[in-house]
Design an enzyme around this catalytic site. Structure first.
Site, PDB file in Angstrom:
ATOM      1  CG  ASN A   1       5.571   0.098   3.770  1.00 30.79           C
ATOM      2  OD1 ASN A   1       5.662  -0.397   4.904  1.00 30.79           O
ATOM      3  ND2 ASN A   1       4.440   0.652   3.337  1.00 30.79           N
ATOM      4  CG  LEU A   2      11.638   0.219   7.430  1.00 33.78           C
ATOM      5  CD1 LEU A   2      12.469  -1.061   7.364  1.00 33.78           C
ATOM      6  CD2 LEU A   2      12.535   1.439   7.587  1.00 33.78           C
ATOM      7  CB  SER A   3       5.809   0.959   8.207  1.00 38.95           C
ATOM      8  OG  SER A   3       6.446   2.211   8.360  1.00 38.95           O
ATOM      9  CD  GLU A   4       3.031  -2.541   3.791  1.00 38.68           C
ATOM     10  OE1 GLU A   4       1.896  -2.183   3.435  1.00 38.68           O
ATOM     11  OE2 GLU A   4       3.934  -2.877   2.985  1.00 38.68           O
TER      12      GLU A   4
ATOM     13  CG  ASP B   1      -0.483   0.685  -6.542  1.00 33.91           C
ATOM     14  OD1 ASP B   1      -0.422  -0.275  -5.759  1.00 33.91           O
ATOM     15  OD2 ASP B   1      -1.380   1.543  -6.510  1.00 33.91           O
TER      16      ASP B   1
END
Length: 477
Positions: free
Chosen positions: A195-198, A264
């Site tokens: 995701n964007l944060s990761e 998921d």
């Protein structure tokens, strides 16, 4: 991009990763505890769902794919419950059990569809000997079409490189749902889905689309990846590939209810679609569509094949309206998968009048979906004579499709609709006019498999033939 439903039943997906059990306790909170300023929830129901890698496998199975999941659980009640629920859904389970650590369990307390509290029961498996799990994964890898590594940082995937290299040696795509900031562990995979944060935790904050794409392309090169899919919440998804223009897909959710398990769902649809032969762009678009469906549900939830098919039909406008017999058959199969009953009627419908509108509205009340089959132009001419039809088939179908009571309109070239009836097998066959049930064409066949045959009257003084004759008698017509 036009979306098509992949043949998921041909897909074989292997999921390896961190297993967990998601528990939900539901009840009303009507008072505040006298012991502390917290709500008191009177638990009325409990629900267990597979989480983590288990949820990925469950989603794949719900789409119709053959799913296998491999991971670590404790030798406890939660582990047994997790295996029971996955097996019941058709997922093949290979669990390595720990005698010292419990199955990772996340308990959520829900009141009035709001999550009040989450309690985690877990110990890290990073020091656990995963060799048995690795051997099992390598043993079944050759029978798989796609490998998914579902990494929640709980210790099951301490040796990702062995699995990635083994899969790539067999030309099996590897999709990774990553965790943490050491993406080097996934080097050589086909695709990773942060995701964007990761993503920004690894490459740094991206202040523009251009910066996101540039840093993503650098990461592709550094990790020797074929693709990078960044999920961006309300901003949708961005798919990056070397030497290819980036693909931006907007968020599809109309209302975000709960994002639990959305990642998921994305991974499972991607993997299943690729295994079923879809292109990466098509698989990504399907995953984006499925993500929009799952965030409208509470908790970890699977998107079924019929749900996804219906969403695809809404995308291309085939949810209702005029269509070919082949398109109609797909729509009918989907309706039946949702437990809907089908009503069928037929006729020339040359000039749509009040009698038709009332008759079709009454027919619609006999079931969940109404199919109207019309004679094509040559068939009408054979039945009604020269000068008919007044309106060609495409116009008749367009008018009928615009009626609120009508779900689907289809034409047929024969003089009777019997071939369509044998193809569709409706629950109710309806005919309008002055007939007896025994005179309805196709009625005997419909009754042979337990269907119902009904005759409804048109409104008084309404008939197409009468309207045509009146027009002939009108001066200047």
């Amino acid at each position: 991009m036009k979306l098509d439903m992949p043949p998921f039943q041909q897909a074989r997906v292997l999921v390896v990763g961190d297993l967990m059990l998601d528990r939900y306790w539901h009840g009303k909170a009507t008072r505040i505890s006298p012991e502390a300023p917290v709500p008191v929830v009177k638990v009325a129901s409990r629900e267990d769902r597979p989480g983590g890698a288990g949820n990925v496998a469950l989603n794949a199975a719900a789409l119709g794919a053959a799913a296998t999941v491999i991971g670590i659980t404790g030798n406890d009640e939660a582990g047994h419950e997790l295996k029971l629920r996955l097996s019941a859904a058709g997922v093949l389970c290979h669990f390595q059990q720990s005698e010292s650590a419990p199955t990772i369990t996340k308990l959520r307390v829900i009141s009035q569809h709001q999550q009040l509290l989450r309690v985690d029961f877990e110990q890290d498996f990073s020091a656990f000997d995963v060799s048995e799990m690795q051997v099992q994964a390598l043993a079944v890898l050759a029978d798989s079409q796609v490998l998914v590594l579902s990494d929640y940082g709980k210790g099951a995937l301490v040796d990702t490189q062995t699995l990635i290299k083994a899969a790539r040696k067999l030309n099996i795509p590897v999709i990774v749902d990553p965790k943490g900031t050491d993406f080097g562990r996934y080097s050589g995979a086909t695709l990773i889905t942060p995701n964007l944060s990761e993503f920004e935790a690894v490459v740094g904050c991206c202040t523009s689309e251009e910066e996101l794409v540039t840093r993503g392309q650098d990461l592709l090169t550094k990790l020797n990846l074929e693709a990078l899919l960044i999920t961006r919440g309300e901003h949708g998804m961005t798919l990056l590939r070397p030497n290819t223009t980036e693909l931006h897909l907007p968020a599809r959710a109309r209302e975000v209810f709960d994002v639990t398990g959305a990642g998921d769902t994305v991974v499972s649809v991607l993997a299943s679609a690729l295994a079923a032969g879809s292109s990466l762009a098509q698989a990504t678009a399907l995953a984006n569509l499925a993500a929009g469906l799952v965030v409208a549900k509470l908790g970890t939830a699977a998107i079924s094949g019929p749900e996804l098919r219906r969403a695809i039909q809404r995308e291309d406008g085939s949810g209702r309206g005029a269509m070919s017999a082949e398109q109609l058959l797909i729509a009918v199969e989907d309706a039946r998968a949702h437990g809907e009953s089908l009503v069928f009627t037929n006729g020339c419908f040359d000039i749509i009048h009040a009698g038709h509108v009332g008759y079709l509205a009454e027919s619609r009340k006999l079931g969940d979906r109404l199919i109207v089959a019309i004679n094509d132009d040559d068939s009408v001419k054979r039945l009604k004579g020269a000068g008919r039809p007044i309106n060609p088939a495409d116009r008749r179908m367009a008018v009928l499709a615009g009626l609120e009571a009508v779900d689907w309109v289809v034409s047929f070239a024969e003089d009777t609709p019997e071939a369509l009836l044998r193809l569709l097998k409706p629950d109710v066959l309806v005919k309008g006019g002055d007939y007896s049930v025994d005179q309805v064409v196709g009625g005997e066949y419909v009754r042979s498999y337990g269907g119902d045959v009904r005759v409804l009257a048109f409104l008084d003084n309404c008939s197409t033939s009468a309207i045509v004759e009146k027009l002939k008698d009108t001066p200047g017509s």
